[in-house]
Enzyme design. Structure first.
Site, PDB file in Angstrom:
ATOM      1  N   ARG A   1       0.811  -1.196   0.062  1.00 19.18           N
ATOM      2  CA  ARG A   1      -0.133   0.238   0.009  1.00 19.18           C
ATOM      3  C   ARG A   1       0.786   1.183   0.021  1.00 19.18           C
ATOM      4  O   ARG A   1       1.826   1.263   0.727  1.00 19.18           O
ATOM      5  CB  ARG A   1      -0.773   0.073   1.132  1.00 19.18           C
TER       6      ARG A   1
ATOM      7  N   ARG B   1       2.575   1.006  10.120  1.00 15.39           N
ATOM      8  CA  ARG B   1       2.118   1.402   8.992  1.00 15.39           C
ATOM      9  C   ARG B   1       3.229   1.382   7.994  1.00 15.39           C
ATOM     10  O   ARG B   1       4.108   2.097   7.958  1.00 15.39           O
ATOM     11  CB  ARG B   1       1.493   2.887   9.242  1.00 15.39           C
TER      12      ARG B   1
ATOM     13  N   SER C   1     -10.089  -5.972  10.263  1.00 11.52           N
ATOM     14  CA  SER C   1     -11.340  -5.123  10.092  1.00 11.52           C
ATOM     15  C   SER C   1     -12.217  -6.360   9.126  1.00 11.52           C
ATOM     16  O   SER C   1     -11.549  -6.977   8.337  1.00 11.52           O
ATOM     17  CB  SER C   1     -11.079  -4.234   8.847  1.00 11.52           C
TER      18      SER C   1
ATOM     19  N   ARG D   1       1.183  -6.414  12.848  1.00 11.58           N
ATOM     20  CA  ARG D   1       0.691  -5.707  14.044  1.00 11.58           C
ATOM     21  C   ARG D   1       0.544  -6.709  15.167  1.00 11.58           C
ATOM     22  O   ARG D   1       0.426  -6.545  16.319  1.00 11.58           O
ATOM     23  CB  ARG D   1      -0.790  -5.107  13.565  1.00 11.58           C
TER      24      ARG D   1
ATOM     25  N   GLU E   1      -6.046  -1.036  15.820  1.00 17.07           N
ATOM     26  CA  GLU E   1      -6.714  -1.963  14.670  1.00 17.07           C
ATOM     27  C   GLU E   1      -5.677  -2.941  14.240  1.00 17.07           C
ATOM     28  O   GLU E   1      -4.682  -2.719  13.887  1.00 17.07           O
ATOM     29  CB  GLU E   1      -6.959  -1.243  13.511  1.00 17.07           C
TER      30      GLU E   1
END
Length: 435
Positions: free
Chosen positions: A271, A286, A361, A400, A358
């Site tokens: 990403r 990130r 999801s 994560r 987070e």
RNA sequence: GGAGAGGUGGCCGAGAGGCCGAAGGCGCUCGCCUGCUAAGCGAGUGUACGGGUAACACUGUACCGAGGGUUCGAAUCCCUCCCUCUCCGCCA
């Protein structure tokens, strides 16, 4: 093989539904962040029908006369018809050119509309309005100040951000020794759980996909700027395994007894994280490239609600077994992603940040992606095909999870205790110490 | 990367400018028959969008890998692209 062109792809929202329920749709989307202008839609749609009707009428005429010409042996008798059909063909060409343009505009409009959200979603504009639905586990209290994972990782010699930066640039990571092993252990642990206990079929998909695939799940056309792209050929690096997994049956019609289908895959995810400058600049949170184990389901429309709950429970189970405290958030309308109708996030407790972050999801996209990717099923051989419902969720974001393992398992001396469930995957190792 | 051969309905496979949404076979669905989950017989059997109907029926348009072109008319001819297969090269 299933080579449908992009323009033939079905719109994300049913065009007929949209036509007939314009106000409902407008109202639903208004509660999100959508700024779509529906007056253009109505104009384009009536123009489209006008042109289509005119064109089809002329084509019917042309087909009829051409058949007649074909049956006539002496062509001199039909000179006039042939001349007239030349003009008709020309007219059709012009109508079709106009039609194509209108349809392209209509298509662009539809492809940029987000999914409708479910009525049960909490109202709200953004992250702050999400509703906590449950917590699991109790954050451990430390008799020292817990350190962030990047400090722990660098001190232990298992994470190296400096050298990753040298190799590529910012937002990349290099794992070393027990760190690399731990990442791999997490991947295997998650895949084993989902395949052996939760009934998912493991997939290793391509990590590069084409434009049609990216359109099917909703990344394109709207979010091209977030994707890494290759020029020749025109491919994209996947931002999540959801993209290839959900597109597996693109353009296919499944039998009802093939549903539900559960897929899981470990893949790296790429990403650009455009617009996130200054956020989470340190550590593994990130990155431009990270690992994830993804869960994807196709199911009958009437089952997608319960399937979402099950999928969410499957993702939560990973954290339970690792003994990592978390909470589940019901995302409000304004915070739900483009393709989803309902989303639950799982947030894991990170002592180094003193916050829940987070880690998963889980979304029900209902028929939104099935419509774009044209994935259907038939209840019985004589019935019409219907769109499947598609769901996806992280099970979990591996990097994560490693962050959570490090930060929650840290000791005063900087070593890290490995959760018991992971030890069989770590060759029995109980603790990571400085290397 | 070089040379060649191909891409037709759920599958196999014909068709080589009009009578082709497309022969034939397999599969599938429905019915018949047969006292044993086999064989046989008959009928049906793509998708999308539109008109039509209470619902059927019926009907218009499009689709033979994709996009463009030639033609009154294209699955069939021409161009571009994609994909598959075979041989050579290269490589994990």
């Amino acid at each position: 093989m299933f080579g449908e062109s992009l323009t033939e792809a079905l719109p994300m929202l049913d065009i007929k539904y949209l036509r007939d329920h314009l106000d409902t749709v407008r109202e639903n989307l208004a509660r999100q962040k959508s700024t779509a202008d529906f007056s253009v839609f109505s104009t384009l749609e009536s123009r489209r029908r006008e042109l289509l009707g005119a064109s089809e009428q002329l084509k019917a005429e042309k087909n009829r006369v051409s058949a007649l010409i074909g049956k006539t042996k002496d062509k001199s008798q039909v000179r006039g018809e042939i001349e007239r059909m030349k003009e008709v063909s020309n007219e059709i060409k012009h109508l079709d050119d106009d039609l194509k343009q209108v349809e392209d505009e209509l298509q662009a409009f539809l492809l940029n509309l987000p999914n409708l959200t479910e009525e049960s979603c909490p109202p709200g504009e953004g992250e702050a309005d999400n509703v906590e639905v449950r917590r699991w586990g109790t954050p451990k209290s430390f008799d020292f100040t817990p350190r962030p994972h990047w400090e722990l990782g660098e001190n232990l010699g298992i994470l190296d951000f400096e050298r990753a930066g040298k190799l590529t640039g910012a937002r990349f990571a290099l794992y070393r020794g027990a760190g690399a092993r731990l990442e791999r252990a997490l991947i295997n642990f998650m895949l084993d759980l989902h395949t052996q206990e939760h009934g998912y079929t493991e997939i290793i998909p391509p990590f590069l996909v084409n434009r049609e695939t990216m359109t099917g799940t909703g990344q394109l056309p709207k979010f091209e700027a977030d994707l890494f792209h290759t020029d020749d050929p025109d491919y994209f690096l996947i931002p999540t395994a959801e993209v290839p997994l959900t597109n597996i049956h693109r353009g296919e019609i499944l039998a009802a007894d093939e549903l539900p289908r559960y897929f899981t895959a470990y893949t790296p995810c790429f990403r650009k994280e455009a617009g996130s400058y200054g956020k989470d600049v340190r550590g593994l949170i990130r990155l431009h490239q990270f690992n994830k184990v993804e869960l994807v389901k196709y199911c009958l429309p009437e089952d997608s609600g319960t399937e979402l709950e099950k999928l969410l429970a499957n993702a939560e189970e990973v954290l339970k077994r690792l003994g990592l405290p978390y909470r589940v958030m019901d995302l409000c309308r304004g915070d739900i992603g483009f393709s989803a109708a309902r989303t639950f996030d799982i947030e894991v407790w990170l002592p180094g940040q003193g916050a829940y972050r987070e880690i998963s999801s889980c979304s029900n996209c209902r028929d939104f992606q099935a419509r774009r990717a044209n994935i259907r099923f038939r209840r019985s051989p004589q019935e019409k095909p219907e769109f499947v419902h598609a769901l996806n969720g992280s099970g979990l974001a591996v990097g994560r999870t490693l962050v959570a393992v490090l930060e929650n398992g840290q000791q005063a001396d900087g070593s890290v205790v490995i959760p018991e469930a992971l030890r069989p995957y770590m060759n029995g190792m109980e603790k990571i110490e400085k290397q």
